[in-house]
Design a protein around this motif. Structure first.
Motif, PDB file in Angstrom:
ATOM      1  N   GLN A  55       0.844  -1.189   0.000  1.00  0.00           N
ATOM      2  CA  GLN A  55       0.000   0.000   0.000  1.00  0.00           C
ATOM      3  C   GLN A  55       0.881   1.242   0.000  1.00  0.00           C
ATOM      4  O   GLN A  55       2.084   1.178   0.267  1.00  0.00           O
ATOM      5  CB  GLN A  55      -0.897   0.013   1.236  1.00  0.00           C
ATOM      6  CG  GLN A  55      -0.119   0.219   2.542  1.00  0.00           C
ATOM      7  CD  GLN A  55      -1.013   0.421   3.751  1.00  0.00           C
ATOM      8  OE1 GLN A  55      -1.968  -0.312   3.934  1.00  0.00           O
ATOM      9  NE2 GLN A  55      -0.702   1.407   4.572  1.00  0.00           N
ATOM     10  N   THR A  64      -6.306  -3.277   4.030  1.00  0.00           N
ATOM     11  CA  THR A  64      -7.551  -3.681   4.666  1.00  0.00           C
ATOM     12  C   THR A  64      -7.793  -5.166   4.378  1.00  0.00           C
ATOM     13  O   THR A  64      -7.173  -5.764   3.481  1.00  0.00           O
ATOM     14  CB  THR A  64      -8.734  -2.873   4.130  1.00  0.00           C
ATOM     15  OG1 THR A  64      -8.931  -3.192   2.736  1.00  0.00           O
ATOM     16  CG2 THR A  64      -8.487  -1.370   4.269  1.00  0.00           C
ATOM     17  N   GLU A  65      -8.704  -5.741   5.126  1.00  0.00           N
ATOM     18  CA  GLU A  65      -9.027  -7.150   4.883  1.00  0.00           C
ATOM     19  C   GLU A  65      -9.581  -7.344   3.484  1.00  0.00           C
ATOM     20  O   GLU A  65      -9.290  -8.339   2.814  1.00  0.00           O
ATOM     21  CB  GLU A  65     -10.023  -7.636   5.932  1.00  0.00           C
ATOM     22  CG  GLU A  65     -10.308  -9.122   5.844  1.00  0.00           C
ATOM     23  CD  GLU A  65     -11.201  -9.618   6.964  1.00  0.00           C
ATOM     24  OE1 GLU A  65     -11.932 -10.609   6.733  1.00  0.00           O
ATOM     25  OE2 GLU A  65     -11.181  -9.018   8.063  1.00  0.00           O
ATOM     26  N   ARG A  66     -10.352  -6.390   2.994  1.00  0.00           N
ATOM     27  CA  ARG A  66     -10.912  -6.501   1.636  1.00  0.00           C
ATOM     28  C   ARG A  66      -9.801  -6.453   0.590  1.00  0.00           C
ATOM     29  O   ARG A  66      -9.864  -7.189  -0.414  1.00  0.00           O
ATOM     30  CB  ARG A  66     -11.920  -5.375   1.397  1.00  0.00           C
ATOM     31  CG  ARG A  66     -13.167  -5.448   2.269  1.00  0.00           C
ATOM     32  CD  ARG A  66     -14.183  -4.391   1.886  1.00  0.00           C
ATOM     33  NE  ARG A  66     -13.632  -3.036   1.991  1.00  0.00           N
ATOM     34  CZ  ARG A  66     -13.564  -2.341   3.126  1.00  0.00           C
ATOM     35  NH1 ARG A  66     -13.999  -2.873   4.264  1.00  0.00           N
ATOM     36  NH2 ARG A  66     -13.064  -1.125   3.124  1.00  0.00           N
ATOM     37  N   GLU A  67      -8.799  -5.608   0.800  1.00  0.00           N
ATOM     38  CA  GLU A  67      -7.681  -5.545  -0.151  1.00  0.00           C
ATOM     39  C   GLU A  67      -6.891  -6.854  -0.152  1.00  0.00           C
ATOM     40  O   GLU A  67      -6.531  -7.388  -1.214  1.00  0.00           O
ATOM     41  CB  GLU A  67      -6.764  -4.377   0.202  1.00  0.00           C
ATOM     42  CG  GLU A  67      -7.370  -3.010  -0.078  1.00  0.00           C
ATOM     43  CD  GLU A  67      -6.513  -1.878   0.469  1.00  0.00           C
ATOM     44  OE1 GLU A  67      -6.352  -0.860  -0.233  1.00  0.00           O
ATOM     45  OE2 GLU A  67      -6.011  -2.008   1.615  1.00  0.00           O
ATOM     46  N   ARG A 118      -5.673 -10.359  10.681  1.00  0.00           N
ATOM     47  CA  ARG A 118      -6.379  -9.806   9.524  1.00  0.00           C
ATOM     48  C   ARG A 118      -6.023 -10.603   8.268  1.00  0.00           C
ATOM     49  O   ARG A 118      -6.895 -10.924   7.451  1.00  0.00           O
ATOM     50  CB  ARG A 118      -6.018  -8.332   9.335  1.00  0.00           C
ATOM     51  CG  ARG A 118      -6.669  -7.708   8.113  1.00  0.00           C
ATOM     52  CD  ARG A 118      -6.312  -6.247   7.956  1.00  0.00           C
ATOM     53  NE  ARG A 118      -6.920  -5.432   9.012  1.00  0.00           N
ATOM     54  CZ  ARG A 118      -6.796  -4.092   9.074  1.00  0.00           C
ATOM     55  NH1 ARG A 118      -6.078  -3.437   8.153  1.00  0.00           N
ATOM     56  NH2 ARG A 118      -7.370  -3.435  10.044  1.00  0.00           N
TER      57      ARG A 118
END
Length: 491
Positions: free
Chosen positions: A207, A282-285, A312
């Motif tokens: 990131q 993030t967890e979604r990423e 995570r």
């Protein structure tokens, strides 16, 4: 021009080493800028591949251009004690037959040669080739000063030479955990240079502000039309924010030939922008990368230290935790429950550790060293699948001690369990890449059908691993893919 290096920074380069991941350090950041700017100036499309192609037709020194002894037929290794990679006791009274690069059979001691070349092992121990599960192929054996001031071709030639030295230490396979190693892998596989089998991850996906963001402060903010940095364009790192970008960067590495994907899910000890306790992506990423990798039949590994970051990553479906020395009991239990791998390195703040000038990083290093001892205890208590790796980076003086990082583990395990971790167990981790595995077949074990990567050693691993401290003397036979790369039995 790259930024100038201060006298203080140059003095610090006299103490590179091992002890915690330092791929986010300011000097590493400057190295990438220097290296990639050099590539750009020379317009070497394809990076390392072009460098290798440039030198392929030249008369290379013996240390780079040496070839293995070619066998005209099967090999029969006899008069040996067998460690098969499973951690069980040594076996006596057997003979190992190799044919077409694989273990054809394990036979009784008195089995007939039947046209095979017979090698009398003199009662020594035969074991699988070693596997380093956390290795930086391009960056291990060059100092930061040399990397920042040298032509990029030199950087890759040093990496090629070190690949041969790695093989001569008995490391027959490595899992490369980030960096431009695709070309070197190809050169090894094609026999241009000697070296271990490489399972490449390609660019480290990070990131913004993460452990793989090597940009300078003046490169921020990044606009919607801002071009990629040189590091990104040349495959060292890939910055991705949001699910769509993570998905794209993951798919790009798979397109280039990554056998597994590497994401930066937390901070590091040597980092400038990302503190050790930071949680990244993030967890979604993370899940976006996991789903893309699973669609190709492979998996995601993450650089991370803290319980929050590890948990995570596990919830997102990550299969391999790299480092993780700050894990607590709850996190260890979760790793075991998810069946994840814990890829640990002996970061013990010892003679191999990095030297830091500031108290903050020394304190972070101390935390990681204390966590290392606790991590090995937790891994055993919860029966977590544990891998061995070294993470040697920018330390040409430490690469000869690669196997010392394995011998250190006898502090936590019995010697045969340590060897099983670096052979059969690490081979199971490599196999997690499924159809992306470039070397189909079993690695790290001596059994019928397995790839014939073997070492013959002077030493008794049932008692200790002292022989690892001097591989030049104690590794008498090195075989990879059924070909002999080293043979000192006649001497």
């Amino acid at each position: 021009m790259p930024p100038a290096v201060s006298p203080l920074q140059i003095s610090l380069l006299h103490h590179p080493g091992h002890g915690a991941c330092c791929c986010g350090s300011p000097l590493l950041q400057r190295f990438h800028e220097r290296m990639m700017a050099d590539i750009s100036r020379r317009q070497l499309i394809g990076g390392a591949a072009a460098v290798m192609a440039l030198f392929a037709g030249l008369h290379a020194p013996a240390s780079i251009g040496s070839q293995p002894k070619r066998q005209g037929g099967p090999l029969l290794l006899t008069n040996l004690a067998l460690f098969d990679g499973n951690g069980t006791a040594l076996r006596e009274g057997v003979t190992v037959r190799i044919e077409e690069g694989r273990i054809q059979a394990i036979l009784p001691q008195d089995a007939p040669a039947e046209g095979a070349e017979l090698i009398d092992c003199g009662g020594r121990v035969l074991m699988p080739g070693l596997i380093d599960a956390h290795w930086h192929t391009t960056l291990a054996a060059i100092s930061q000063v040399a990397a920042m001031t040298s032509d990029v071709g030199y950087v890759h030639l040093v990496a090629a030479q070190e690949a041969e030295r790695t093989l001569m230490r008995g490391i027959t396979s490595v899992r490369d955990v980030g960096g431009p190693s695709f070309a070197l892998k190809r050169a090894i596989d094609e026999g241009i240079v000697a070296g271990p089998r490489i399972f490449p991850a390609g660019a480290m996906i990070s990131q913004t502000s993460g452990h793989g963001d090597f940009r300078m402060r003046h490169d921020v903010p990044r606009g919607s039309t801002t071009p990629l940095s040189e590091q990104e364009r040349q495959g060292v790192a890939a910055i991705a924010d949001g699910e769509a970008e993570v998905l794209r960067r993951t798919r790009e590495q798979l397109m280039l030939g990554a056998t597994q994907i590497k994401l930066m899910a937390g901070g590091g000890v040597a980092s400038t922008y990302d503190p050790l306790d930071s949680t990244q992506f993030t967890e979604r990423e993370l899940r976006a990368a996991v789903e893309a990798a699973e669609d190709w039949g492979t998996y995601v590994m993450v650089h991370v230290y803290t319980p929050r970051g590890i948990q995570r990553a596990l919830r997102a479906g990550v299969k391999s935790i790299e480092h993780g020395q700050l894990a607590d009991e709850e996190t260890a239990r979760m790793m075991a429950g998810e069946g994840a791998w814990w890829s640990l390195q002996p970061f013990l703040q010892d003679e191999d550790a990095n030297v830091y000038p500031d108290a903050a990083r020394r304190e972070a290093q101390r935390q990681v060293a204390e966590g290392t001892v606790r991590a090995y205890e937790l891994a055993q208590r919860f029966d977590i699948k544990t891998a061995w790796g070294t993470d040697i980076l920018f330390s040409p003086q430490n690469t000869p001690n690669q196997l010392r990082q394995l011998a250190k583990l006898t502090r936590f395990y019995d010697p045969l369990t340590v060897l099983a971790m670096a052979t059969g167990r690490n081979g199971e981790l490599l196999a997690l890449s499924g159809p992306r595995n470039p070397y189909p077949g079993t690695l790290g074990k001596i059994e019928p059908g397995a790839l014939a990567d073997l070492l013959l050693v002077d030493g008794d691993p049932s008692q200790n691993l002292d022989f690892l401290h001097d591989p030049e003397r104690n590794l008498r036979l090195i075989i990879k893919g059924g070909r002999i790369y080293k043979d000192t039995l006649q001497g």
